[in-house]
Design a protein around this motif. Structure first.
Motif, PDB file in Angstrom:
ATOM      1  N   ASN A   2      53.269 -89.228   0.618  1.00 20.66           N
ATOM      2  CA  ASN A   2      52.567 -87.816   0.931  1.00 20.66           C
ATOM      3  C   ASN A   2      53.598 -86.838   0.487  1.00 20.66           C
ATOM      4  O   ASN A   2      54.772 -87.218   0.010  1.00 20.66           O
ATOM      5  N   ASN A   3      53.187 -85.629   0.707  1.00 26.27           N
ATOM      6  CA  ASN A   3      54.013 -84.526   0.455  1.00 26.27           C
ATOM      7  C   ASN A   3      55.635 -84.693   0.968  1.00 26.27           C
ATOM      8  O   ASN A   3      56.688 -84.476   0.193  1.00 26.27           O
ATOM      9  N   ASN A   4      55.790 -85.095   2.095  1.00 30.07           N
ATOM     10  CA  ASN A   4      56.981 -85.209   2.680  1.00 30.07           C
ATOM     11  C   ASN A   4      57.793 -86.546   2.161  1.00 30.07           C
ATOM     12  O   ASN A   4      58.882 -86.321   1.935  1.00 30.07           O
ATOM     13  N   ASP A   5      57.220 -87.365   2.144  1.00 27.61           N
ATOM     14  CA  ASP A   5      57.717 -88.692   1.429  1.00 27.61           C
ATOM     15  C   ASP A   5      58.329 -88.075  -0.133  1.00 27.61           C
ATOM     16  O   ASP A   5      59.545 -88.613  -0.542  1.00 27.61           O
ATOM     17  N   LEU A   6      57.485 -87.448  -0.995  1.00 25.50           N
ATOM     18  CA  LEU A   6      57.889 -87.179  -2.152  1.00 25.50           C
ATOM     19  C   LEU A   6      59.129 -86.005  -2.005  1.00 25.50           C
ATOM     20  O   LEU A   6      59.919 -86.205  -2.822  1.00 25.50           O
ATOM     21  N   ALA A   7      58.994 -85.263  -1.144  1.00 27.60           N
ATOM     22  CA  ALA A   7      60.077 -84.432  -1.028  1.00 27.60           C
ATOM     23  C   ALA A   7      61.450 -84.993  -0.609  1.00 27.60           C
ATOM     24  O   ALA A   7      62.531 -84.702  -1.167  1.00 27.60           O
ATOM     25  N   GLU A   8      61.370 -86.102   0.325  1.00 27.55           N
ATOM     26  CA  GLU A   8      62.474 -86.700   0.701  1.00 27.55           C
ATOM     27  C   GLU A   8      63.029 -87.544  -0.353  1.00 27.55           C
ATOM     28  O   GLU A   8      64.375 -87.497  -0.716  1.00 27.55           O
ATOM     29  N   ARG A   9      62.127 -88.063  -1.483  1.00 30.64           N
ATOM     30  CA  ARG A   9      62.799 -88.900  -2.648  1.00 30.64           C
ATOM     31  C   ARG A   9      63.392 -87.767  -3.473  1.00 30.64           C
ATOM     32  O   ARG A   9      64.526 -88.266  -4.030  1.00 30.64           O
ATOM     33  N   ILE A  10      62.798 -86.684  -3.763  1.00 28.51           N
ATOM     34  CA  ILE A  10      63.511 -85.828  -4.598  1.00 28.51           C
ATOM     35  C   ILE A  10      64.691 -85.141  -4.000  1.00 28.51           C
ATOM     36  O   ILE A  10      65.700 -85.088  -4.624  1.00 28.51           O
ATOM     37  N   ALA A  11      64.932 -84.954  -2.687  1.00 28.75           N
ATOM     38  CA  ALA A  11      66.031 -84.498  -2.038  1.00 28.75           C
ATOM     39  C   ALA A  11      67.298 -85.635  -2.167  1.00 28.75           C
ATOM     40  O   ALA A  11      68.550 -85.327  -2.572  1.00 28.75           O
ATOM     41  N   ALA A  12      66.855 -86.747  -1.806  1.00 24.23           N
ATOM     42  CA  ALA A  12      67.685 -87.943  -2.412  1.00 24.23           C
ATOM     43  C   ALA A  12      68.254 -88.104  -3.538  1.00 24.23           C
ATOM     44  O   ALA A  12      69.430 -88.267  -3.927  1.00 24.23           O
ATOM     45  N   ASP A  13      67.292 -88.024  -4.556  1.00 24.05           N
ATOM     46  CA  ASP A  13      67.796 -87.957  -5.881  1.00 24.05           C
ATOM     47  C   ASP A  13      68.577 -87.024  -6.753  1.00 24.05           C
ATOM     48  O   ASP A  13      69.334 -87.143  -7.595  1.00 24.05           O
ATOM     49  N   HIS A  14      68.293 -85.755  -6.021  1.00 22.74           N
ATOM     50  CA  HIS A  14      68.989 -84.553  -6.671  1.00 22.74           C
ATOM     51  C   HIS A  14      69.894 -83.842  -5.625  1.00 22.74           C
ATOM     52  O   HIS A  14      70.329 -82.800  -5.958  1.00 22.74           O
ATOM     53  N   GLY A  15      70.271 -84.450  -4.466  1.00 19.38           N
ATOM     54  CA  GLY A  15      71.209 -83.742  -3.769  1.00 19.38           C
ATOM     55  C   GLY A  15      70.720 -82.647  -3.075  1.00 19.38           C
ATOM     56  O   GLY A  15      71.513 -81.643  -2.742  1.00 19.38           O
ATOM     57  N   LEU A  16      69.632 -82.283  -2.859  1.00 15.58           N
ATOM     58  CA  LEU A  16      69.063 -81.116  -2.249  1.00 15.58           C
ATOM     59  C   LEU A  16      68.793 -81.371  -0.743  1.00 15.58           C
ATOM     60  O   LEU A  16      68.553 -82.779  -0.248  1.00 15.58           O
ATOM     61  N   THR A  17      68.454 -80.411   0.042  1.00 13.73           N
ATOM     62  CA  THR A  17      68.206 -80.382   1.499  1.00 13.73           C
ATOM     63  C   THR A  17      66.589 -80.810   1.389  1.00 13.73           C
ATOM     64  O   THR A  17      65.982 -80.475   0.275  1.00 13.73           O
ATOM     65  N   LYS A  18      66.170 -81.433   2.483  1.00 16.45           N
ATOM     66  CA  LYS A  18      64.737 -81.740   2.379  1.00 16.45           C
ATOM     67  C   LYS A  18      63.957 -80.551   2.367  1.00 16.45           C
ATOM     68  O   LYS A  18      62.827 -80.599   1.682  1.00 16.45           O
ATOM     69  N   ALA A  19      64.261 -79.281   3.127  1.00 13.48           N
ATOM     70  CA  ALA A  19      63.557 -78.179   2.981  1.00 13.48           C
ATOM     71  C   ALA A  19      63.476 -77.563   1.650  1.00 13.48           C
ATOM     72  O   ALA A  19      62.296 -77.122   1.320  1.00 13.48           O
ATOM     73  N   ASP A  20      64.451 -77.498   0.718  1.00  9.31           N
ATOM     74  CA  ASP A  20      64.492 -77.376  -0.493  1.00  9.31           C
ATOM     75  C   ASP A  20      63.763 -78.072  -1.414  1.00  9.31           C
ATOM     76  O   ASP A  20      62.977 -77.505  -2.215  1.00  9.31           O
ATOM     77  N   ALA A  21      63.872 -79.340  -1.133  1.00  2.40           N
ATOM     78  CA  ALA A  21      62.976 -80.240  -2.179  1.00  2.40           C
ATOM     79  C   ALA A  21      61.340 -79.928  -1.663  1.00  2.40           C
ATOM     80  O   ALA A  21      60.450 -80.014  -2.524  1.00  2.40           O
ATOM     81  N   ARG A  22      61.059 -79.892  -0.436  1.00  5.34           N
ATOM     82  CA  ARG A  22      59.542 -79.473  -0.096  1.00  5.34           C
ATOM     83  C   ARG A  22      59.224 -78.069  -0.623  1.00  5.34           C
ATOM     84  O   ARG A  22      58.223 -78.247  -0.988  1.00  5.34           O
TER      85      ARG A  22
END
Length: 91
Positions: A2-22
């Motif tokens: 879902n959107n949160n899972d996708l945001a978590e993956r982007i945050a982990a891959d690119h060194g972003l916070t979960k909020a920024d990735a979301r």
């Protein structure tokens, strides 16, 4: 996923916070939605195409009563996967 899972993956891959990735995920989906609402085709290389399709008005049946009903014309968003995605799914 879902959107949160996708945001978590982007945050982990690119060194972003979960909020920024979301915010990035929400922004991407908003851009796709806005383009589709204008009738544009959205083509994402290596992923696929989103295309607006018109569905004409037609008659249908109420499954519980069998009565004939009118179904209004509408627009639908279709997706066609790119060859690379199809290959990965079937490979």
């Amino acid at each position: 996923m879902n959107n949160n899972d996708l945001a978590e993956r982007i945050a982990a891959d690119h060194g972003l916070t979960k909020a920024d990735a979301r915010k990035v995920v929400d922004s991407v989906f908003a851009a796709i939605t806005d383009a589709a609402a204008q009738g544009d085709e959205i083509s994402l290389n290596g992923f696929g195409k989103f295309k607006v399709k018109a569905s004409a008005a037609r008659e249908g049946r109420n499954p519980s009563t069998g009565a004939t009903i009118q179904i209004a014309a509408s627009k639908k968003l279709g997706f066609t996967a790119a060859k690379a995605v199809k290959d990965k799914l079937n490979g």
